[in-house]
Design an enzyme around this catalytic site. Structure first.
Site, PDB file in Angstrom:
ATOM      1  N   GLU A 125      -1.757  -9.564   9.429  1.00  0.00           N
ATOM      2  CA  GLU A 125      -0.610 -10.147   8.760  1.00  0.00           C
ATOM      3  C   GLU A 125       0.696  -9.931   9.509  1.00  0.00           C
ATOM      4  O   GLU A 125       1.694 -10.607   9.215  1.00  0.00           O
ATOM      5  CB  GLU A 125      -0.483  -9.580   7.344  1.00  0.00           C
ATOM      6  CG  GLU A 125      -1.577 -10.043   6.393  1.00  0.00           C
ATOM      7  CD  GLU A 125      -2.740  -9.088   6.320  1.00  0.00           C
ATOM      8  OE1 GLU A 125      -3.067  -8.469   7.344  1.00  0.00           O
ATOM      9  OE2 GLU A 125      -3.333  -8.952   5.236  1.00  0.00           O
ATOM     10  N   HIS A 153       0.827  -1.216   0.000  1.00  0.00           N
ATOM     11  CA  HIS A 153       0.000   0.000   0.000  1.00  0.00           C
ATOM     12  C   HIS A 153       0.862   1.268   0.000  1.00  0.00           C
ATOM     13  O   HIS A 153       0.526   2.255   0.656  1.00  0.00           O
ATOM     14  CB  HIS A 153      -0.931   0.009   1.221  1.00  0.00           C
ATOM     15  CG  HIS A 153      -1.998  -1.045   1.171  1.00  0.00           C
ATOM     16  ND1 HIS A 153      -3.218  -0.846   0.594  1.00  0.00           N
ATOM     17  CD2 HIS A 153      -2.000  -2.332   1.610  1.00  0.00           C
ATOM     18  CE1 HIS A 153      -3.953  -1.962   0.685  1.00  0.00           C
ATOM     19  NE2 HIS A 153      -3.228  -2.882   1.293  1.00  0.00           N
ATOM     20  N   ASP A 159      -0.802  -4.902   5.931  1.00  0.00           N
ATOM     21  CA  ASP A 159      -1.794  -5.803   5.334  1.00  0.00           C
ATOM     22  C   ASP A 159      -1.561  -5.983   3.835  1.00  0.00           C
ATOM     23  O   ASP A 159      -0.933  -5.153   3.186  1.00  0.00           O
ATOM     24  CB  ASP A 159      -3.199  -5.244   5.558  1.00  0.00           C
ATOM     25  CG  ASP A 159      -3.329  -3.845   5.012  1.00  0.00           C
ATOM     26  OD1 ASP A 159      -2.396  -3.036   5.199  1.00  0.00           O
ATOM     27  OD2 ASP A 159      -4.348  -3.542   4.370  1.00  0.00           O
ATOM     28  N   GLU A 160      -2.094  -7.049   3.331  1.00  0.00           N
ATOM     29  CA  GLU A 160      -2.207  -7.283   1.895  1.00  0.00           C
ATOM     30  C   GLU A 160      -0.916  -7.018   1.127  1.00  0.00           C
ATOM     31  O   GLU A 160      -0.924  -6.357   0.091  1.00  0.00           O
ATOM     32  CB  GLU A 160      -3.325  -6.396   1.315  1.00  0.00           C
ATOM     33  CG  GLU A 160      -4.683  -6.654   1.921  1.00  0.00           C
ATOM     34  CD  GLU A 160      -5.779  -5.782   1.303  1.00  0.00           C
ATOM     35  OE1 GLU A 160      -6.883  -6.308   1.123  1.00  0.00           O
ATOM     36  OE2 GLU A 160      -5.526  -4.594   1.035  1.00  0.00           O
ATOM     37  N   VAL A 161       0.189  -7.539   1.624  1.00  0.00           N
ATOM     38  CA  VAL A 161       1.432  -7.395   0.868  1.00  0.00           C
ATOM     39  C   VAL A 161       1.458  -8.469  -0.209  1.00  0.00           C
ATOM     40  O   VAL A 161       1.312  -9.651   0.080  1.00  0.00           O
ATOM     41  CB  VAL A 161       2.656  -7.543   1.793  1.00  0.00           C
ATOM     42  CG1 VAL A 161       3.939  -7.345   0.993  1.00  0.00           C
ATOM     43  CG2 VAL A 161       2.565  -6.556   2.940  1.00  0.00           C
TER      44      VAL A 161
END
Lengths: 639, 639
Positions: free
Chosen positions: A338, A223, A286-288
């Site tokens: 995460e 992000h 998050d969401e890597v």
């Protein structure tokens, strides 16, 4: 709302008029004096009665604060208060500043219009929160949220006793904080829409005055596209990078293999952490997406050298380094699910967007956590959905008391892909008040109908804090008509509900440049008027003969829906913002006619059940809420 | 609105979407760059389309400013501009900063919703104001007006090209400016509600950025009770004094006979004049009551010594002294009618609240003047009344060109006895836009129906400047119902109009502590929906057969009125804020029934004409606007 822990009504009432005055005893405290002044000003707005420092008036509300405490609110501070209201006056007692602020918020909610004017019914309240961490996360990155938006939402938070403002400040789509050390962050990563450091300080002080901690989030290592626009050397790929315009998860990630990345973050934290006095500092995490790391020969060679077997291990390494950088500045790391990894010390806090299971797992392993799964306001779910999510239920049920104590509370999350500063208040309020009650009130406070009744009242009262969740409606409808009379549009708008992230993402290709000026943006997440019709329909279904008032209310609404389409189609002719609503308006008319037939004891038209099923599906990125009361009547008829 | 001096439509249209950008050429000017950014942000709010500095987009609006000019706007500066819009783009040219600001305001008004989205129809405009002084006076003293209220009204002023903010800052009821030299002025004279000097500077800069001059008014020697609370020695009588709570003219006046009074004013001006860079400084000077001066042996002895034969002569002496104090600080005195006296130099400006005759008289004597008679917004007169008042008509008609040139313009006046920060926007807007047009547009712009049609559009568009003239309505009605469904109240509210100063003063004993939370406060000065019904009724009366749409609209409204009373009476039971409205609601139902009968070609019920006359009289401090369309039909039936 939130409902106090204990509340004992008694006889009599305290009158509220222009001689109303609150006074403070105990340790002098400028912040509490200011809080009392704000409280009186709000009471004045709420009642339309002028009230100001009237030196001669005797205090109607006496506030006693044992020990106001330090500069800023802190996690775990004592937030309890007792409030006694009698005909002669009211007394608010609290051990600390937080309790006073909460007690004032409660008092403001108790003021009602009686048959002699404004009053507070006599009551004895003893109150304290169930959870210490009761937050609202605001995404100021996807769409920028001006200072005024932040401030008015802080006021509304205080009104429902939320005490953590989690401020999501960087994203692929924008870097929103001025950096003097690395000015290209905001200069090139924000489209000119960022908070200066003075503004950040202003917000932090504003929140602190209202008993609200500010936890900033700089989401790394994913992000982060907006960081790399000005500093492409931070990225795993060479770049160049542009500010993200599309939504969804980007592949770009900071390069974990270069020592310069950590030096950059070290310098950045050195500059930024002093702006945020709270102990906790959010690094997202998050969401890597592993793709770029996996594809980079440099990263892979470096990972092998450090025995990091996969992207998860790389991220854990990264987080460990970041955690140390924060620790040396006295900060405790908080991150999304995460970040959970055995290499990280147990003093970090895990924010769960994945679910109660993941939260319970963290608690079992010794980590403290907060719940956000189930509290995603941007999904535009009904308040009752959020209300039924309890941080201590599900997997958390099986925790030992010691483990359970690690669950600190929760946070409502307002992600900003599908909202702008114009609509964001209506996406947060009043539903966040239901989450606030879940996090404050005793676990046994679960009556949904009572919650809705109280939420409707609170929604009106929140107007006086300045949030625009109701006020934004009329101007948006006015805009859509392009100057023509708005009423047919309003009838339709009251009967539909906006849809959240997933259906909107499926419906069209949105970017940050897409106009947010359609009915999908103006419509409320939950229609108050349709909810009232659902209650009425349920009563009529249960007791057709004894529910004449409810039947009359339904008849009025159905008649209006049935008659509205002709006027709406006329209004919509040649209007590009209304074109997509033409079939919705026809459906509403059909619902009105079917509802009238059902009220008359007839059956719905042939094939109506199938029609209803079709109408329940999204159309024009809207949900046709009006289906619900009609369906209740139809199903009752089937029995 | 205001209508440009000349305007030539042509074929084609310019599309407005998220790639819209405005660019500046000519002398670089930070203020104009900021104005362009504000303009784009407002366009974005107005359309719901995100717009921000998009470096790559080609400019759709090219702005050329020959010479931006000095720091602050000045009386008589060149405010002209030309605006050319074609399908390919728009060009705004102006000799100075003021013209650019006005041209941007015009462009914003030209943006409409077409069948393909937002657009501006091609046009060529050449525009400049008729009068150089186009003001709004705001009384921040009777009821205090917070900074946010002032700022949003400055934005709205700019949108209709008003260029003078006359700020009434001291009164019997409050002294609203921080004084470091004489701190008891604000400490004891303001109930804690005053502007700090930093806030004053902020407002002046804010106004200046928007091309608006700020003329402060400190009203002396009358209207000065609040000064004397902290400094009783300023008064003619020994005191002590208290902040005025009642409205009306007070007898208290500064003591003109003591040299210390002038020393005080000298020091005060020394401190205060630098806060206000404008050349003009208003000293009020109105409504000085002679009583205390006549009764004071000291003042009388002093007057005799100075050959001052009466109070008028005393005031002229006082004004002459004050004028010299201001002159030595480079300021030009402006005052209300009463300051006019041959002893004063002709460079002063006279503001006429008494009428065009008094203005013309001043011009004949060589004084410059502005008109405020006929522009008193607090009388809550209809816009058409203000619109018909022309500074150059009446006695001004007979002036020589040289004398006529001394009439600089006019000012709308918003006195604040019967308004608070909550309602003031709705008392100013949209009616002040009609006055703005009178002062800007050519004298021949006099079509009232056209004005109303355009004012309705502007009223909606003013929403986007932030003024709350429409937004305040719903929360106030919500408040009045105490939580019950608001619709029956709204039907009534839409059919009535608020009344101004005189009828309210006659109706009840108001003080600054009286709640302002009744229908008289929530109701608009002029009902937009009733105006639409009046137009419809006139059409039906003129051509009953050819006006089916109008007849249908009337029927809908009359039916709603007739049916509303039962629901209203239920709502009003036991509600102290609604009690006074019960008879008004009954009257509305009677009007609805009579209207329906008239539409059906029947005559109104027996005795209805007398009833109508009764209903036209104020009730509950309201005017029942709904009488008007019914009366039109009734009178048509009589022919």
């Amino acid at each position: 709302m939130p409902l106090p822990a204990t509340m004992r009504p008694s006889a009599g009432k305290l009158t509220i008029d222009s001689s109303f005055k609150a006074s403070l005893s105990g340790t002098p405290d400028a912040r509490l004096e200011a809080a009392l002044a704000r409280f009186t000003a709000q009471l004045s707005r709420q009642t339309g009665i002028p009230m100001f420092a009237n030196k001669d008036a005797a205090a109607r509300l006496r506030v006693e604060c044992a020990s106001p405490g330090g500069e800023a609110p802190k996690l775990g501070e004592n937030e309890a208060y007792t409030l006694d209201v009698t005909a002669d006056g009211a007394t608010l007692k609290a051990p600390g500043r937080a309790g006073v602020l909460h007690g004032l918020a409660t008092f403001a909610q108790l003021v009602t219009l009686g048959d002699q004017g404004y009053e507070v019914a006599a009551v004895h309240i003893e109150d304290q929160p169930r959870f210490a961490w009761r937050g609202l996360m605001l995404d100021s990155a996807r769409h920028f949220m001006p200072l005024a938006v932040v401030k008015r939402n802080l006021d509304a938070m205080a009104a429902v006793k939320l005490n953590v403002f989690h401020w999501h400040l960087s994203e692929d789509q924008g870097f929103r904080v001025e950096s003097k050390r690395y000015p290209k962050l905001h200069e090139q990563g924000s489209d000119g829409m960022f908070y200066t450091q003075a503004e950040i300080r202003d917000i932090v002080a504003y929140a602190s005055d209202r008993g609200i901690r500010v936890v900033p989030e700089f989401d790394i290592p994913g992000h982060t596209t907006a960081w790399m626009v000005g500093y492409p050397e931070l990225g795993t790929n060479p770049g160049p990078y542009e500010i993200g315009r599309k939504w969804g998860v980007y592949e770009n990630a900071l390069d974990p293999s270069r020592e310069e990345t950590y030096t950059f973050l070290d310098n950045f934290f050195e500059e930024i952490t002093p702006l945020f006095p709270d102990l906790y500092f959010h690094i997202g995490g998050d969401e890597v997406v592993a793709k770029q790391w996996n594809a980079s020969a440099r990263v892979q060679a470096w990972a092998k050298e450090h025995n990091l077997k996969d992207a998860h291990a790389i991220q854990a390494y990264f987080n460990t380094r970041v955690q140390k950088l924060l620790q040396k500045r006295g900060k405790v790391l908080i991150g999304w699910d995460e970040v959970l990894h055995p290499d990280l010390p147990t003093d970090i806090v895990v924010q769960s967007w994945r679910g109660q299971k993941s939260l319970a797992e963290a608690a079992t392993k010794g980590y403290r956590g907060i719940l956000s799964w189930g509290y995603y306001l941007d999904h535009l779910s009904p308040a009752k959905f959020h209300y039924r999510v309890d941080p201590m239920s599900g997997d958390a049920d099986r925790l030992t008391p010691e483990q359970a104590a690690r669950i600190l509370g929760g946070e409502a999350c307002m992600w900003a892909e599908y909202t702008t500063s114009e609509t964001v208040d209506s996406r947060i309020w009043p539903r966040a008040a239901a989450i606030a009650e879940r996090l404050w009130s005793p676990a046994a406070t679960v009556d949904v109908e009572s919650m809705y009744a109280r939420m409707a009242v609170v929604s009106r009262e929140l107007e006086w804090t300045g949030v625009q969740h109701r006020a934004n409606y009329a101007p948006m409808l006015d805009r859509m008509t392009g100057g023509a009379p708005v009423e047919p549009l309003r009838v339709l708008a009251d009967a539909v509900e906006g849809l959240g992230l997933s259906p909107r993402a499926r419906a069209a290709k949105y970017t940050s440049l897409t106009p947010m000026n359609r009915m999908a943006d103006a419509a409320r997440p939950e229609s108050e008027s349709v909810y009232a019709l659902e209650l009425a329909a349920a009563k009529v279904a249960a007791d057709p003969k004894g529910s004449t008032a409810e039947a009359a209310a339904l008849r009025t609404a159905f008649t209006r829906w049935a008659a509205n389409d002709a006027r709406f189609q006329e209004l919509a002719a040649g209007n590009p913002l209304l074109a997509e609503l033409k079939p919705v308006s026809k459906d509403l008319a059909a619902l009105g006619n079917a509802g009238l037939a059902l009220l008359d004891g007839k059956s719905a038209p042939d094939g109506f059940a199938a029609e209803l099923t079709r109408m329940e599906r999204p159309n024009a990125e809207l949900s046709l809420a009006a289906t619900r009361p009609v369906k209740i009547l139809m199903n009752a008829g089937r029995k």
